[in-house]
Design a protein around this motif. Structure first.
Motif, PDB file in Angstrom:
ATOM      1  N   VAL A   3       1.932   2.753  -6.384  1.00 24.68           N
ATOM      2  CA  VAL A   3       2.195   1.496  -5.462  1.00 24.68           C
ATOM      3  C   VAL A   3       3.096   0.707  -6.037  1.00 24.68           C
ATOM      4  CG1 VAL A   3       1.017  -0.440  -4.499  1.00 24.68           C
ATOM      5  CG2 VAL A   3      -0.176   1.637  -4.731  1.00 24.68           C
ATOM      6  N   LYS A   5       5.111  -2.870  -5.147  1.00 23.55           N
ATOM      7  CA  LYS A   5       4.853  -4.219  -4.370  1.00 23.55           C
ATOM      8  C   LYS A   5       6.280  -4.763  -4.784  1.00 23.55           C
ATOM      9  CE  LYS A   5       4.398  -8.717  -4.068  1.00 23.55           C
ATOM     10  NZ  LYS A   5       4.962  -9.904  -4.858  1.00 23.55           N
ATOM     11  N   VAL A  32       3.331   4.334  -1.695  1.00 26.86           N
ATOM     12  CA  VAL A  32       2.964   3.095  -0.952  1.00 26.86           C
ATOM     13  C   VAL A  32       3.915   1.936  -1.283  1.00 26.86           C
ATOM     14  CG1 VAL A  32       1.036   1.502  -0.713  1.00 26.86           C
ATOM     15  CG2 VAL A  32       0.678   3.857  -0.964  1.00 26.86           C
ATOM     16  N   VAL A  34       4.505  -2.163  -0.966  1.00 23.48           N
ATOM     17  CA  VAL A  34       3.837  -3.516  -0.400  1.00 23.48           C
ATOM     18  C   VAL A  34       4.900  -4.508  -0.514  1.00 23.48           C
ATOM     19  CG1 VAL A  34       2.109  -5.233  -0.496  1.00 23.48           C
ATOM     20  CG2 VAL A  34       1.607  -2.900  -0.803  1.00 23.48           C
ATOM     21  N   ALA A 131      -1.422  -4.481   7.656  1.00 22.69           N
ATOM     22  CA  ALA A 131      -2.808  -4.948   6.651  1.00 22.69           C
ATOM     23  C   ALA A 131      -3.665  -5.214   7.607  1.00 22.69           C
ATOM     24  CB  ALA A 131      -2.507  -5.714   5.755  1.00 22.69           C
ATOM     25  N   MET A 135      -7.382  -3.862   5.902  1.00 24.53           N
ATOM     26  CA  MET A 135      -7.606  -5.014   4.995  1.00 24.53           C
ATOM     27  C   MET A 135      -8.732  -5.795   5.325  1.00 24.53           C
ATOM     28  SD  MET A 135      -6.481  -5.401   1.572  1.00 24.53           S
ATOM     29  CE  MET A 135      -4.710  -4.884   1.629  1.00 24.53           C
ATOM     30  N   LEU A 151      -8.730   2.690   5.908  1.00 18.31           N
ATOM     31  CA  LEU A 151      -7.448   3.243   5.579  1.00 18.31           C
ATOM     32  C   LEU A 151      -7.587   4.660   5.603  1.00 18.31           C
ATOM     33  CD1 LEU A 151      -4.629   2.633   4.379  1.00 18.31           C
ATOM     34  CD2 LEU A 151      -5.900   2.565   2.058  1.00 18.31           C
ATOM     35  N   VAL A 163       3.186  -1.438   3.899  1.00 18.31           N
ATOM     36  CA  VAL A 163       2.107  -2.436   4.161  1.00 18.31           C
ATOM     37  C   VAL A 163       2.513  -4.020   3.913  1.00 18.31           C
ATOM     38  CG1 VAL A 163      -0.222  -3.065   3.695  1.00 18.31           C
ATOM     39  CG2 VAL A 163       0.472  -0.798   3.667  1.00 18.31           C
ATOM     40  N   SER A 186      -2.407  -8.291  -2.839  1.00 17.44           N
ATOM     41  CA  SER A 186      -2.395  -7.170  -1.839  1.00 17.44           C
ATOM     42  C   SER A 186      -1.964  -5.788  -2.513  1.00 17.44           C
ATOM     43  CB  SER A 186      -1.552  -7.476  -0.703  1.00 17.44           C
ATOM     44  OG  SER A 186      -1.983  -8.658   0.193  1.00 17.44           O
ATOM     45  N   MET A 190      -4.064  -2.665  -3.135  1.00 22.74           N
ATOM     46  CA  MET A 190      -3.846  -1.421  -2.461  1.00 22.74           C
ATOM     47  C   MET A 190      -3.720  -0.356  -3.579  1.00 22.74           C
ATOM     48  SD  MET A 190      -3.043  -1.180   0.836  1.00 22.74           S
ATOM     49  CE  MET A 190      -2.386   0.548   0.619  1.00 22.74           C
TER      50      MET A 190
END
Length: 442
Positions: A3, A5, A32, A34, A131, A135, A151, A163, A186, A190
């Protein structure tokens, strides 16, 4: 599976979007993504989130917010056009504009992340997943079970998604935002929800420095540290990573990599459950904050006088100030708070403690800075704290307060604001550099 971000500075304009694309495409494991709202850049001195907050202020004051909204819209349209994207971002902007006059704070402030993620998904060729679709907040906490269930209904095998960070929805479907820095939170959530192998936090610095680079030029980078060390450093003021973002990945033992979007070739900082400590590296990191007030109360055998302790805490709680408190002896307690938290209540609190609590003395100190030295070595070798005190004493730095629990991994020194930078410099330059000498003594 990773993930990734990306913070506001990483998505501030089309040029930064291209850097993100290069990073994501360089490793297929980054499935993923973010994103925060578009942040500051050389051409844009104000974050989109702050512009949205200003729009709300003007709306509530019945003043004209349209020029600022037009500027926000222009930023997103320019990113879209410069990247040659086809997403009809004007439709989303129109819907937001139509709702501004009566929308909630959380809805309006979260739209920066929403719009940024819409553009990023189109640019990467990933699926955009709002989200708000999964979420789920339960009170102030994320409902992990409900969020995972939702999800899993959205994503399929081999998914690649973008996301928006910073928000979710409550049980009634209303938008709920997280604290500032919620993009980190977040991303961490995730990583927890998809059981990632690694959570990458991409920002504008190459990892975490041992000390504030504004105070220590060319401060050494921390290559590895533990979740607990990062949590303590974050709590004490480093701004690279949000403190609340640690627990979701720590629960799943997912490592965190803190990396630089502008220099992805540079090593960052890896955060893991445990590290092999270098015996010559006594201190992992140093952090701190200025402008505290310290209220010290004393009464003979105070630790045995639960009735008086109850009165003290009743007074403290009555004024709604967030104090930290520590025992400073069998007869005394100290209460610490940021000056801005106490504001104009300080004199009233002191008077109430003096008049209502039957104390021997109430002492107030202002303009105090807290400096924390953090390391797992401290829990194993508590005498290190004494050696640091000796070093500070040699520099004639007056110590107003020392906080260290027996099993703690940090020791906190209270010094005057004017000694703040000097204290950090002294610990940084002398403690680890003299580690071999200290090791022979401790």
């Amino acid at each position: 599976m990773k993930v990734a971000k990306f913070g506001g500075s990483s998505v501030a304009n089309a040029g930064q979007f291209k850097k993100v694309q290069a990073i994501v495409k360089a490793n297929d494991d980054r499935r993923v993504v973010v994103v925060s709202a578009a942040g500051k850049s050389d051409d844009e001195p104000i974050k989109v989130t702050d512009l949205l907050i200003e729009i709300e202020r003007l709306r509530d004051a019945h003043e004209n917010y349209q020029p600022i909204f037009d500027h926000v819209a222009k930023r997103f349209v320019e990113i879209r056009d410069e990247l040659g994207l086809t997403v009809e971002i004007e439709d989303d902007l129109r819907k937001i504009s139509d709702r501004i006059h009566n929308c909630s704070h959380d809805y309006l402030v979260s739209r920066g992340e929403y719009l940024t993620a819409k553009l990023m998904a189109d640019f990467l060729g990933f699926q955009f997943v709002d989200a708000a679709r999964f979420m789920i907040f339960d009170g102030d906490q994320i409902d992990y079970k409900a969020s995972i269930q939702r999800l899993n209904k959205i994503i399929s095998t081999g998914y690649q998604i973008v996301v928006p960070g910073f928000y979710g929805v409550d049980k009634n479907g209303e938008i709920r935002i997280m604290p500032r820095g919620g993009g980190d939170i977040s991303g961490s959530i995730m990583a927890n929800l998809v059981d990632a192998d690694l959570y990458e936090n991409w920002t504008d610095v190459s990892g975490i420095k041992m000390a504030d680079p504004r105070i220590i030029n060319n401060s050494r980078k921390i290559n590895e540290l533990t979740y607990e060390e990062l949590q303590e450093l974050s709590y004490m003021g480093i701004s690279v990573f949000q403190e609340e973002a640690i627990q979701p990945v720590k629960e799943q033992q997912i490592p965190i990599a803190i990396l630089n979007t502008n220099h992805p070739e540079e090593d960052g900082t890896l955060v893991v459950d445990s590290v092999n400590s270098d015996p010559n590296q006594l201190i992992t990191g140093i952090a701190g904050k200025k402008d505290y007030v310290v209220i010290s109360v004393s009464k003979y055998q105070l630790n045995k006088r639960l009735d008086i302790m109850a009165k003290i805490f009743s007074v403290i709680q009555k004024f709604g100030v967030s104090f930290d408190y520590v025992p400073s002896g069998t007869d005394s307690f100290s209460f610490l708070a940021r000056r801005t938290e106490v504001a104009d209540k300080l004199d009233v609190i002191i008077n109430a403690l003096e008049n209502d609590c039957d104390l021997d003395s109430v002492k107030l100190e202002k303009n105090i800075a807290l400096v924390a030295a953090v390391s797992y070595q401290l829990s194993k070798r508590p005498a290190i704290a004494g050696r640091i005190l000796d070093l500070l004493d040699d520099s004639q730095i007056k110590i107003h307060l020392v906080i260290q629990e027996g099993s703690d991994i940090k020791v906190v020194f209270g010094v005057s604001n004017e000694d703040y930078e000097r204290t950090i410099a002294k610990i940084y330059r002398d403690v680890n550099l003299k580690a071999k000498k200290l090791k022979m003594v401790i």
